[in-house]
Enzyme design. Sequence first.
Site, mmCIF file in Angstrom:
data_model
loop_
_atom_site.group_PDB
_atom_site.id
_atom_site.type_symbol
_atom_site.label_atom_id
_atom_site.label_comp_id
_atom_site.label_asym_id
_atom_site.label_seq_id
_atom_site.Cartn_x
_atom_site.Cartn_y
_atom_site.Cartn_z
ATOM 1 N N GLU A 266 71.972 72.773 27.377
ATOM 2 C CA GLU A 266 72.122 72.577 25.941
ATOM 3 C C GLU A 266 72.468 73.880 25.242
ATOM 4 O O GLU A 266 72.141 74.967 25.714
ATOM 5 C CB GLU A 266 70.833 72.019 25.338
ATOM 6 C CG GLU A 266 69.653 72.991 25.407
ATOM 7 C CD GLU A 266 68.425 72.515 24.645
ATOM 8 O OE1 GLU A 266 68.509 71.482 23.954
ATOM 9 O OE2 GLU A 266 67.371 73.190 24.737
ATOM 10 N N HIS B 181 71.194 66.082 17.902
ATOM 11 C CA HIS B 181 71.330 66.966 19.060
ATOM 12 C C HIS B 181 71.850 66.175 20.247
ATOM 13 O O HIS B 181 71.539 64.984 20.408
ATOM 14 C CB HIS B 181 69.978 67.593 19.402
ATOM 15 C CG HIS B 181 70.050 68.736 20.367
ATOM 16 N ND1 HIS B 181 70.932 69.784 20.240
ATOM 17 C CD2 HIS B 181 69.330 69.009 21.507
ATOM 18 C CE1 HIS B 181 70.755 70.648 21.234
ATOM 19 N NE2 HIS B 181 69.802 70.186 22.018
ATOM 20 N N CYS C 46 75.795 72.296 19.936
ATOM 21 C CA CYS C 46 75.475 71.309 20.977
ATOM 22 C C CYS C 46 76.646 70.387 21.295
ATOM 23 O O CYS C 46 77.013 70.206 22.462
ATOM 24 C CB CYS C 46 74.235 70.517 20.576
ATOM 25 S SG CYS C 46 74.434 69.454 19.112
#
Length: 446
Positions: free
Chosen positions: A419, A407, A348
């Site tokens: 993402e 994240h 990420c």
Amino acid sequence: MRRPGRRGIAAVTLVTALTVALGVTAATAAPAPPSWDDVEQARGDVQATQLAIARIEDAARAAEQTYLEAARSAVLLGEEYHLAELALEQAEAAAGRLEQRRDAALDRAAESGARAAQLAAQLARSGSGDLTTALLTGDADDADDLLYRLGAMSSVGARSQAVMARAMQDKNTAEALTAQAELALAERERLAAEAADSLAEAITAADRAEQRLTAQQTMMGELAAQLASLTGRSEQLERDYLAGLGGDEPAPGIPAPGSPAPGGPAPSPSAPPSGPAPSPSSPPPAPGPSPSIPPPSPSPSPSTPPAPNPPSVPSPNAGAVATAISFARAQVGEPYQFGGRGPNVWDCSGLTMQAYAAAGVAIGGHSATRQYSTAAQRDRLVPYAQAQPGDLIFYSTGGATSGSKYHVTLYIGGGQMIEAPYPGKTVRIVAVRSYDRVPYVARPTP
């Protein structure tokens, strides 16, 4: 429609294999799906069919949850490794600076010591004793004593005293910096060992998540076949339906079993996720749902929380944002890999880092936590309700602004984000999830 045949034993074997492979104990075993014999017997009986469908759905949810737990562990350990790597880099830089200062101090001490020796030789020739020989041949304690005595001698003038004092000062400084450098090197070695351990744990967790995803996909194929046998719909439609059960919302456009089959009346679409106002350049919605990762355990690594009243942040730089979003879009479909920062694999923070690097913007390095804290330090945190395309969306345990962020994603407008999700998945465009979302976004460009 495919007939089940003698597949009850195969189904039982599959469930047993999954139970062993996923480490589920008897006390916490996932709900068992119906066997093919159960499916065959349920056909034509509405109540039995509904019960069989419920068992299939429960088994699908449990398999998804088992995978997501492994994914949660993987992304959390991955972020811990990124933070350990950052601490190691900082320790290495600090050790390097101390080594340079130590070396410079040793050089100065050698020079001032040589001048002191020359002065001692001059004093010896003038009848003040053979101090030069004592300085050159005595041990460290003797040298310190003689330098002290030289400094106290009434025959030594002001200039001579300054030479002696400088020699002593340089010698003490060199010794102190040498001790500090040794401590810094020891700390660097300790952090290197911690980073290596974190890396090994993160790799193991990522491998485990991918193994569980493979097991889940195998089970989903079997469950979709059973469900199709009960509903008369295609296996692919049932697979898509089951895949949506683990997400925040059912997969759009896929009716639940018992709803009209394809060709019948279309179900009403699910409401779009809440979020910032749509952008005119927003992309079309992603074709499927995005399961959210369950909350990870808190990480001890701190980050800078935003101020209660964030300062006014300017609108993003349109050119830099367009470049970053274009870069991220080009990676859609490429696989997630722990530590990935391109060119063909991503995690990420590696994706967001490189997306903005393509626009010439540094956002804090290869760590979601670091990217958030960097934005906080630069006063570039904005309430989520004011998010604009190009902003970074963060996720943490309970959406906390303090602590680590497990994240980070790139907001592209219209309630959508790009993402690199977690092991076994690919870079994708999905609806923004609200679960665990931090209430502030980062605006990398001024």
